[in-house]
Design a protein around this motif. Sequence first.
Motif, mmCIF file in Angstrom:
data_model
loop_
_atom_site.group_PDB
_atom_site.id
_atom_site.type_symbol
_atom_site.label_atom_id
_atom_site.label_comp_id
_atom_site.label_asym_id
_atom_site.label_seq_id
_atom_site.Cartn_x
_atom_site.Cartn_y
_atom_site.Cartn_z
ATOM 1 N N GLN A 57 0.930 -1.204 -0.143
ATOM 2 C CA GLN A 57 -0.099 0.041 0.051
ATOM 3 C C GLN A 57 0.868 1.164 0.057
ATOM 4 O OE1 GLN A 57 -3.274 0.170 2.411
ATOM 5 N NE2 GLN A 57 -4.079 -1.742 2.043
ATOM 6 N N LEU A 58 2.164 1.181 0.420
ATOM 7 C CA LEU A 58 3.017 2.404 0.220
ATOM 8 C C LEU A 58 3.635 2.456 -0.933
ATOM 9 C CD1 LEU A 58 4.888 2.169 3.887
ATOM 10 C CD2 LEU A 58 3.142 3.929 3.094
ATOM 11 N N ASP A 59 3.722 1.372 -1.899
ATOM 12 C CA ASP A 59 4.253 1.291 -2.980
ATOM 13 C C ASP A 59 3.622 2.112 -4.065
ATOM 14 O OD1 ASP A 59 5.852 0.618 -5.322
ATOM 15 O OD2 ASP A 59 5.540 -1.585 -4.832
ATOM 16 N N GLY A 76 18.233 6.418 5.409
ATOM 17 C CA GLY A 76 17.627 7.318 4.609
ATOM 18 C C GLY A 76 17.631 8.824 5.049
ATOM 19 N N GLU A 77 17.442 9.727 4.385
ATOM 20 C CA GLU A 77 17.435 11.119 4.896
ATOM 21 C C GLU A 77 16.022 11.357 5.690
ATOM 22 O OE1 GLU A 77 17.465 13.786 1.627
ATOM 23 O OE2 GLU A 77 19.276 12.965 0.893
ATOM 24 N N SER A 78 15.972 12.462 6.641
ATOM 25 C CA SER A 78 15.101 12.816 7.430
ATOM 26 C C SER A 78 13.737 12.853 6.524
ATOM 27 C CB SER A 78 15.283 14.098 8.221
ATOM 28 O OG SER A 78 14.235 14.160 9.111
ATOM 29 N N GLY A 79 12.566 12.012 6.984
ATOM 30 C CA GLY A 79 11.503 12.494 6.318
ATOM 31 C C GLY A 79 11.163 11.836 5.035
ATOM 32 N N VAL A 80 12.209 10.504 4.742
ATOM 33 C CA VAL A 80 11.611 9.730 3.476
ATOM 34 C C VAL A 80 10.856 8.706 3.892
ATOM 35 C CG1 VAL A 80 13.919 10.135 2.512
ATOM 36 C CG2 VAL A 80 13.722 8.266 4.119
ATOM 37 N N GLY A 81 10.368 8.528 5.197
ATOM 38 C CA GLY A 81 9.285 7.577 5.414
ATOM 39 C C GLY A 81 9.804 6.374 6.063
ATOM 40 N N LYS A 82 10.908 6.473 6.917
ATOM 41 C CA LYS A 82 11.508 5.076 7.299
ATOM 42 C C LYS A 82 10.673 4.504 8.462
ATOM 43 C CE LYS A 82 15.440 7.510 8.651
ATOM 44 N NZ LYS A 82 14.985 8.809 8.061
ATOM 45 N N GLU A 83 9.994 5.479 9.223
ATOM 46 C CA GLU A 83 8.984 4.988 10.194
ATOM 47 C C GLU A 83 7.490 4.311 9.578
ATOM 48 O OE1 GLU A 83 8.223 7.163 13.845
ATOM 49 O OE2 GLU A 83 6.542 6.064 14.261
ATOM 50 N N LEU A 84 7.292 5.039 8.637
ATOM 51 C CA LEU A 84 6.127 4.279 7.917
ATOM 52 C C LEU A 84 6.563 3.228 7.406
ATOM 53 C CD1 LEU A 84 4.545 6.975 5.984
ATOM 54 C CD2 LEU A 84 3.579 5.996 7.991
ATOM 55 N N LEU A 143 -5.035 12.224 -2.443
ATOM 56 C CA LEU A 143 -6.289 11.320 -2.167
ATOM 57 C C LEU A 143 -6.175 11.069 -0.875
ATOM 58 C CD1 LEU A 143 -8.590 9.759 -3.772
ATOM 59 C CD2 LEU A 143 -7.206 7.756 -3.306
ATOM 60 N N GLU A 144 -4.937 10.576 0.027
ATOM 61 C CA GLU A 144 -5.131 10.462 1.387
ATOM 62 C C GLU A 144 -5.352 11.770 2.137
ATOM 63 O OE1 GLU A 144 -1.656 6.962 1.673
ATOM 64 O OE2 GLU A 144 -1.052 8.835 2.288
ATOM 65 N N LEU A 145 -4.902 12.892 1.768
ATOM 66 C CA LEU A 145 -4.803 14.007 2.426
ATOM 67 C C LEU A 145 -6.255 14.741 2.275
ATOM 68 C CD1 LEU A 145 -1.542 15.687 1.675
ATOM 69 C CD2 LEU A 145 -2.101 14.758 3.760
#
Length: 665
Positions: free
Chosen positions: A344-346, A373-381, A532-534
């Motif tokens: 779903q993130l792909d 990865g840089e900050s904010g690239v979505g590592k936690e997600l 769409l998500e936002l």
Amino acid sequence: MANLHPVPAPLLREARLRLLSGDDLSLGRVDERVARSWRRSLAAGLAPSHNSRHAEHLSGGELRQALACNRDLINHSQPVMEYLFEQVRHSHSMVVLADRHGTLMHTLGDADFLGKAERVALQAGANWHEAQRGTNAIGTALAESCGIEIHGPEHYLERNDFLTCAASPIASATGELLGILDISGDQRSHHPHTLGLVNTAARMIENRLFTTSCQQQTRLHLHPQAHGIGTLAEGIVALSEDGWIMGANRQALKLLGLQREDIGATPLARVLDTRFEALLLRAHQQPQQPLCLHRRDGSPIHAQLYNPPGRSPARPLTLRAHPAPHEGRSAPSTPSEVQDALQQLDTGDHAWRAAADKARRVAGKPIPVLLLGESGVGKELFARALHDSSPRRHRPFVAINCAALPEQLIEAELFGYSAGAFTGARKEGRPGRLREADGGTLFLDEIGDMPLALQTRLLRVLQERQVSPLGGGEAVAVDFALVCATHQPLREAAEAGRFRADLYYRLNGLSLQLPPLRARSDFAALTDKLLLELSGEPRLHLAPELQARLAAYDWPGNLRQYASVLRTAIAMLDPDEHCIDWPHLGDDLRELLQRAAAPWAGGSDSAATTPPAAAVGTPPSGEQKLADISRAAIQQAIQQHQGNLSAAARQLGISRQTLYRRMGA
Ligand SMILES: Nc1ncnc2c1ncn2[C@@H]1O[C@H](COP(=O)(O)OP(=O)(O)OP(=O)(O)O)[C@@H](O)[C@H]1O
């Protein structure tokens, strides 16, 4: 006849007889599928000299019932059979439709041949399953699930030696066998193209059945060439409301590299380089034109989307973790459910997808993952999705940001403490987050910021798989999957002694580098997903020129920053507005984007179509000419793809980064 070099009839007859006396070796020259079928016929207790008098034949009442059960198959087959019969008329042949048990439902034939056919029971109600009549095209196509021709003495029963028959299975949209289409005739009138003709006619019937049975579903018609859509060679897939493949014709399976078993267990995004919501949106924006998509291997494929009557073309979707169980088919197997969270993130970026593919392989295994990865690239997600994709997904996901906690607190937070361990500690003590993660996943964000003393304790926990709380107390066994993340170059930190090398190797079971936003090749699809998500509004889109500028910006804050920009822009829209453009941006970003784009003065329509340095005056140097041609080609490609830089880069066969560089050149 299945062999390219047909075995002479006398040899076939001899081999058939020898089989009866237990000599299997003489089957060496017989086509493999025929030999298999002969063995099955023998095992069913049949002998070549058998007269099949006891073979099944439905009574009038039973036949009526069978016809009623197969009404759809017969209705859709009849016109095709009539057409087929026109092609073979006067060739001592007949066209036959059998149901999935091998019982003949409908026949059309030359009068002179029908008499002969009746004598061997080639008539409605008769059963031509191999177990009843030995090797024959209908029964063997059923048994082998493929188109096949059985010629002369390849038939198992001697009394059928005068026949030549070609048969092809007819499958439903979900791949189940529905029946067999066959042309049978006198072997003297054998024609090499008959099997091709029957296969083609069977595909026509399958496609007719497909569109009728899936008329309430969204369908995607596919072909490598745009003009192939609508022809018999097109692939068709039926999609669930959340984009899972719930039906596929043979051609679609072939084009998408799928097996029949994958129907009902595969999201479209796993085989095509697009998310379903983005596809709906694009199809809505250009309804009459086939879209150019890409398969997983990067090869292009054209697609035309058809929505069921009455359904809004791009309505908001509620994403489910997995598709609803399909009628007559079990719910998708656990692995597909498990993979879904990462799926779903792909949104199609190759580097991101490669990382997700590797991560899936270690999900559920005791291999620690290190996300870089840089900050904010979505590592936690990514880490959460990995957890949700693993067998531990029903247990806790515990995330700790090592950089956000004061050093004295991390220890207590992680390892817990016993009653009265230190001033300010809770009376009853605390188990600590490591123990909370027991059975689930522990995510240690910014692991590079963990103080050295704590690194030593963490290493001990990972080695011993048990936690001892601060202030003493019994060690408690823990079992968690470990995912760590850092934006720092951790290997260099380990080499420089700022990070324990032994811990680094312990954490680094598999390291995965997530790409920064500026290097991603899926900017358009990612934008569609975020919008769409936002907003929940599928019609929302960016003005093409703005999208091109946003894609070219280098986004130091990555996805976090971009999501925030879009969130603000959405808030700026009037209620009936669906297109985000310059006025919806904050002043600072607008200025930054315009400044960044200054070297590429190709914003206006005329500049976008006219090669800029096909300049008048002094003739350009060879190098200059090349640069101009390259720039013109780039501008033309961007325009053709309405500002979608990824698509433009793909068309030109260069990376998105190279495209940016050339735009600025
Ligand atoms: N694939 C994605 N789809 C939608 N939004 C995303 C995606 N990836 C990241 N984001 C957005 O970016 C934000 C930051 O993501 P996340 O916290 O996972 O990044 P990070 O790499 O862990 O950042 P940091 O290193 O600063 O902790 C999310 O809150 C979300 O708004």
